[in-house]
Enzyme design. Structure first.
Site, PDB file in Angstrom:
ATOM      1  N   SER A  95       0.940  -1.115  -0.177  1.00  0.00           N
ATOM      2  CA  SER A  95      -0.356   0.066   0.173  1.00  0.00           C
ATOM      3  C   SER A  95       0.626   1.365   0.336  1.00  0.00           C
ATOM      4  CB  SER A  95      -0.744  -0.515   1.207  1.00  0.00           C
ATOM      5  OG  SER A  95      -0.128  -0.015   3.075  1.00  0.00           O
ATOM      6  N   GLY A  96       1.718   0.928  -0.564  1.00  0.00           N
ATOM      7  CA  GLY A  96       2.933   2.501  -0.680  1.00  0.00           C
ATOM      8  C   GLY A  96       2.273   3.531  -1.931  1.00  0.00           C
TER       9      GLY A  96
ATOM     10  N   LYS B  26      17.864   1.991 -13.988  1.00  0.00           N
ATOM     11  CA  LYS B  26      17.027   3.190 -13.700  1.00  0.00           C
ATOM     12  C   LYS B  26      17.507   4.292 -12.114  1.00  0.00           C
ATOM     13  CE  LYS B  26      12.624   3.338 -11.975  1.00  0.00           C
ATOM     14  NZ  LYS B  26      11.892   3.662 -11.766  1.00  0.00           N
TER      15      LYS B  26
ATOM     16  N   THR C 170      11.997   9.475 -14.784  1.00  0.00           N
ATOM     17  CA  THR C 170      12.980   8.602 -12.556  1.00  0.00           C
ATOM     18  C   THR C 170      14.311   9.602 -12.795  1.00  0.00           C
ATOM     19  OG1 THR C 170      12.784   6.119 -12.696  1.00  0.00           O
ATOM     20  CG2 THR C 170      13.447   7.130 -11.147  1.00  0.00           C
TER      21      THR C 170
ATOM     22  N   ARG D   9      11.459   9.541  -5.934  1.00  0.00           N
ATOM     23  CA  ARG D   9      12.597   9.475  -4.601  1.00  0.00           C
ATOM     24  C   ARG D   9      14.355   8.883  -5.010  1.00  0.00           C
ATOM     25  NH1 ARG D   9       7.851   5.747  -4.022  1.00  0.00           N
ATOM     26  NH2 ARG D   9       9.058   3.914  -4.585  1.00  0.00           N
TER      27      ARG D   9
END
Length: 332
Positions: free
Chosen positions: A9-10, A191, A248, A255
């Site tokens: 559930s991220g 990546k 990304t 992130r």
């Protein structure tokens, strides 16, 4: 009616669960923490990872993995790559016998150097034809906001790939099918490492020329590794390769890019972790396993090596940049 269990559930697991529900698939999402599952179930919102996004009514949540997996046609594995084996070990007896198992995780397992699809087949004993991976330029927040995006679903069984495609095709999310699981997984794992390098460069104040050079040379070393493992180079020139790489490496929503940028500004590993709000930057661990995998195949990956040295050998970012610039001259 197709039923999907999304295990995790991220931000990306939640965003993809929303895509499935918007496409007409019934979705049950598993959350590790009961309070988060309750929030999603009662408020239709994942306040921890996608605050402000209203989730569809047909998307439900539970903290009970057995309840999530019951009668699922599709099992979406949306946990971090380095915890996939442990979680699957706990879930394997609950998996429906013919469910398609699809990985959203992007990484190479640390100890075994296995890709995620290989971990899935090893732990569950499922036939390779049941295992799929999804990879592309898919930043979770943008997709949760229904911004247009495309992705690749790779599976050896074309009929399963088409079923997965239908289960998540919406007006804003366009999935393509592919049989090249290796290429999609290598592109997805590597990546993140290159995005760390781009973030580090931005963090020390370097500009667009530098970032473009890192992306381009990063794609070259990703392709070298992919081809050595049996990937189709065309896969790495597509959405699961260059598409995912560009997204990304350039987005503030990434992130890995954010983590690298914090390091480039002189932050510690702990401070860089704080910059990603506690979410996992997969490339920090993957740089070690990707480096080891490349070494085992005799593939040269200088950018990956530089990222590893900064993250795990306390090398300064500027020293890593100078080391890369000082490499011997050669044809492109």
């Amino acid at each position: 009616m197709t039923k999907a269990a999304v295990m995790g559930s991220g931000s990306w697991g939640t965003a993809y669960a929303k895509v499935l529900a918007d496409a007409g698939t019934d979705v049950m999402m598993w959350a590790r923490r009961a309070e988060l599952a309750q929030c999603i179930e009662e408020r239709n919102e994942n306040r921890d990872y996608l605050r402000g996004i209203i989730l569809p009514e047909r998307l439900h949540a539970t903290a009970d993995p057995a309840a999530a997996l019951e009668d699922a046609d599709i099992v979406v594995l949306a946990v971090p790559s380095q915890t996939l084996r442990t979680n699957l070990g706990a879930w394997k007896e609950m998996l429906p016998p013919d469910a398609t198992l699809m990985s959203l995780a992007k990484g190479i397992e640390m100890d075994t150097l296995l890709r995620m699809s290989q971990v899935i087949t090893q732990v569950t004993k499922a036939d390779q034809s049941r295992v799929a991976v999804l990879s592309g330029p898919n930043l979770a927040r943008e997709i949760a906001e229904s911004q247009p995006a495309a992705t690749v679903i790779a599976c050896p069984d074309s009929s399963r790939a088409i079923s997965l495609q239908k289960a998540c095709h919406t007006m804003y999310f366009r999935p393509y099918t592919n049989a090249d699981v290796i290429g999609c997984e290598i592109g997805g794992a590597c990546k993140n490492v290159i995005a760390l390098a781009c973030g580090m460069a931005a963090g020390v104040g370097l500009g667009v020329n530098t970032i473009a050079s890192i992306i381009t040379r990063g794609l070259a070393e990703i392709t070298r590794l992919g081809v050595a493992l049996g990937a189709n180079p065309a896969t790495l020139a597509g959405l699961a390769g260059v598409g995912d790489l560009v997204a990304t490496c350039t987005s503030s929503l990434s992130r890995n890019r954010s983590f690298g940028e914090a390091l480039g500004r002189g932050g510690s590993m702990a401070e860089a972790q704080a910059a990603t709000h506690g979410q996992v930057a997969e490339g920090v661990k993957s740089c070690t396993s990707v480096q080891a995998l490349a070494n085992s195949y005799g593939v040269e990956m200088p950018l990956t090596n530089a990222v590893h040295q900064v993250c795990h050998e306390e090398q300064a970012v500027l020293d890593a940049v100078q080391q890369l610039l000082g490499r011997r001259m050669k044809p492109e």
